[in-house]
Design a protein around this motif. Structure first.
Motif, short mmCIF file in Angstrom:
data_model
loop_
_atom_site.label_atom_id
_atom_site.label_comp_id
_atom_site.label_asym_id
_atom_site.label_seq_id
_atom_site.Cartn_x
_atom_site.Cartn_y
_atom_site.Cartn_z
N LEU A 170 -11.02 -10.11 -0.80
CA LEU A 170 -9.89 -11.04 -0.89
C LEU A 170 -8.54 -10.37 -1.12
O LEU A 170 -7.52 -10.92 -0.76
CB LEU A 170 -10.10 -12.10 -1.97
CG LEU A 170 -11.02 -13.25 -1.63
CD1 LEU A 170 -11.18 -14.16 -2.83
CD2 LEU A 170 -10.44 -14.06 -0.49
N ILE A 171 -8.51 -9.21 -1.74
CA ILE A 171 -7.23 -8.58 -2.08
C ILE A 171 -6.47 -8.19 -0.83
O ILE A 171 -5.30 -8.53 -0.66
CB ILE A 171 -7.45 -7.37 -3.01
CG1 ILE A 171 -8.10 -7.83 -4.30
CG2 ILE A 171 -6.14 -6.65 -3.29
CD1 ILE A 171 -8.61 -6.71 -5.17
N GLY A 172 -7.10 -7.46 0.07
CA GLY A 172 -6.44 -7.02 1.29
C GLY A 172 -6.06 -8.18 2.19
O GLY A 172 -5.00 -8.18 2.81
N MET A 173 -6.94 -9.17 2.27
CA MET A 173 -6.65 -10.32 3.11
C MET A 173 -5.45 -11.09 2.58
O MET A 173 -4.56 -11.48 3.34
CB MET A 173 -7.87 -11.25 3.17
CG MET A 173 -7.66 -12.44 4.10
SD MET A 173 -9.07 -13.54 4.18
CE MET A 173 -8.93 -14.40 2.64
N LEU A 174 -5.37 -11.29 1.27
CA LEU A 174 -4.24 -12.01 0.69
C LEU A 174 -2.94 -11.21 0.82
O LEU A 174 -1.87 -11.79 1.05
CB LEU A 174 -4.53 -12.37 -0.77
CG LEU A 174 -5.62 -13.41 -0.97
CD1 LEU A 174 -5.87 -13.64 -2.45
CD2 LEU A 174 -5.26 -14.71 -0.29
N LEU A 175 -3.02 -9.89 0.66
CA LEU A 175 -1.83 -9.06 0.87
C LEU A 175 -1.32 -9.17 2.29
O LEU A 175 -0.11 -9.34 2.53
CB LEU A 175 -2.14 -7.59 0.55
CG LEU A 175 -2.12 -7.15 -0.90
CD1 LEU A 175 -2.61 -5.72 -1.02
CD2 LEU A 175 -0.74 -7.28 -1.47
N ALA A 176 -2.23 -9.08 3.26
CA ALA A 176 -1.84 -9.16 4.67
C ALA A 176 -1.30 -10.55 5.02
O ALA A 176 -0.33 -10.67 5.78
CB ALA A 176 -3.02 -8.80 5.56
N MET A 177 -1.89 -11.59 4.46
CA MET A 177 -1.39 -12.94 4.75
C MET A 177 -0.03 -13.17 4.12
O MET A 177 0.85 -13.79 4.73
CB MET A 177 -2.39 -13.99 4.26
CG MET A 177 -3.57 -14.12 5.16
SD MET A 177 -4.53 -15.55 4.69
CE MET A 177 -5.51 -15.75 6.16
N ALA A 178 0.17 -12.69 2.90
CA ALA A 178 1.49 -12.83 2.27
C ALA A 178 2.53 -12.05 3.04
O ALA A 178 3.65 -12.53 3.26
CB ALA A 178 1.42 -12.35 0.81
N GLY A 179 2.19 -10.84 3.48
CA GLY A 179 3.13 -10.05 4.26
C GLY A 179 3.45 -10.66 5.61
O GLY A 179 4.60 -10.67 6.04
N GLY A 180 2.43 -11.20 6.28
CA GLY A 180 2.66 -11.85 7.56
C GLY A 180 3.54 -13.09 7.40
O GLY A 180 4.40 -13.37 8.24
N SER A 181 3.34 -13.82 6.32
CA SER A 181 4.16 -15.00 6.07
C SER A 181 5.61 -14.61 5.76
O SER A 181 6.55 -15.26 6.22
CB SER A 181 3.59 -15.81 4.90
OG SER A 181 2.29 -16.24 5.21
N LEU A 182 5.77 -13.56 4.96
CA LEU A 182 7.13 -13.08 4.67
C LEU A 182 7.83 -12.62 5.93
O LEU A 182 9.02 -12.90 6.13
CB LEU A 182 7.07 -11.92 3.67
CG LEU A 182 6.91 -12.26 2.21
CD1 LEU A 182 6.71 -10.98 1.40
CD2 LEU A 182 8.11 -13.01 1.71
N ALA A 183 7.12 -11.91 6.78
CA ALA A 183 7.73 -11.40 8.01
C ALA A 183 8.06 -12.54 8.96
O ALA A 183 9.08 -12.50 9.65
CB ALA A 183 6.80 -10.40 8.68
N PHE A 184 7.22 -13.56 9.02
CA PHE A 184 7.48 -14.69 9.90
C PHE A 184 8.73 -15.45 9.45
O PHE A 184 9.53 -15.89 10.27
CB PHE A 184 6.28 -15.64 9.93
CG PHE A 184 6.43 -16.76 10.91
CD1 PHE A 184 6.20 -16.56 12.26
CD2 PHE A 184 6.82 -18.02 10.49
CE1 PHE A 184 6.35 -17.59 13.17
CE2 PHE A 184 6.97 -19.06 11.38
CZ PHE A 184 6.74 -18.84 12.73
N GLY A 185 8.89 -15.60 8.17
CA GLY A 185 10.02 -16.36 7.65
C GLY A 185 11.28 -15.55 7.45
O GLY A 185 12.31 -16.10 7.06
#
Length: 155
Positions: A115-130
């Motif tokens: 879960l750690i890597g997945m949540l990091l990647a999802m948070a980063g992808g969301s930050l980059a999208f916005g």
């Protein structure tokens, strides 16, 4: 502001280097013209998944064709994180792909790096999208003394 290519995004010019803090100021300017933190989080999430894939634990799961997907998804996340940092013009495409690969890591890379890597990647992808580059405020002309109030009117 200069335009590097036809149809490319406009980036403000870097500030002139000074004696003290010139390199730091230039890096800050470079960092603010791209989704730096989103790309960094996506790359860290992929790196964390890769690190846990090589962990010497009996808990790790190897799925797919000899665990090929367990290597491919985190490597692609690292590459997408670097692309977000160094190619900000296509940030929407890279961030959507990083969100899809982060979700796919749940099945392929030890439950998304536990879960750690997945949540990091999802948070980063969301930050980059916005992410959107902030508008530079225009210089306000200095207030002139004759237009400023002079005090209480005298009778």
């Amino acid at each position: 502001m200069t335009e590097h290519e036809e149809g490319a995004l406009l980036f403000p010019e870097a500030p002139a280097p000074e004696e003290h803090g010139g390199a730091r100021r230039a890096f800050r300017h470079w960092r603010r013209t791209r989704p730096f933190w989103g790309g960094l989080l996506v790359a860290l999430g992929g790196g964390e998944m890769l690190a846990l894939y090589h962990a010497a634990m009996k808990v790790t799961i190897h799925m797919g064709l000899y665990g090929l997907a367990g290597y491919a998804v985190p490597v692609l996340l690292v590459v997408l994180g670097l692309c977000l940092i160094f190619d900000p013009q296509h940030r929407v495409f890279y961030s959507v792909l990083s969100l899809l690969f982060a979700a796919a890591s749940w099945m392929t890379s030890n439950l998304g790096g536990f879960l750690i890597g997945m949540l990091l990647a999802m948070a980063g992808g969301s930050l980059a999208f916005g992410w959107a580059e902030a508008e530079q405020p225009e210089e306000e002309p200095a207030r002139q003394l004759e237009n400023a109030p002079q005090g209480l009117p005298t009778p």
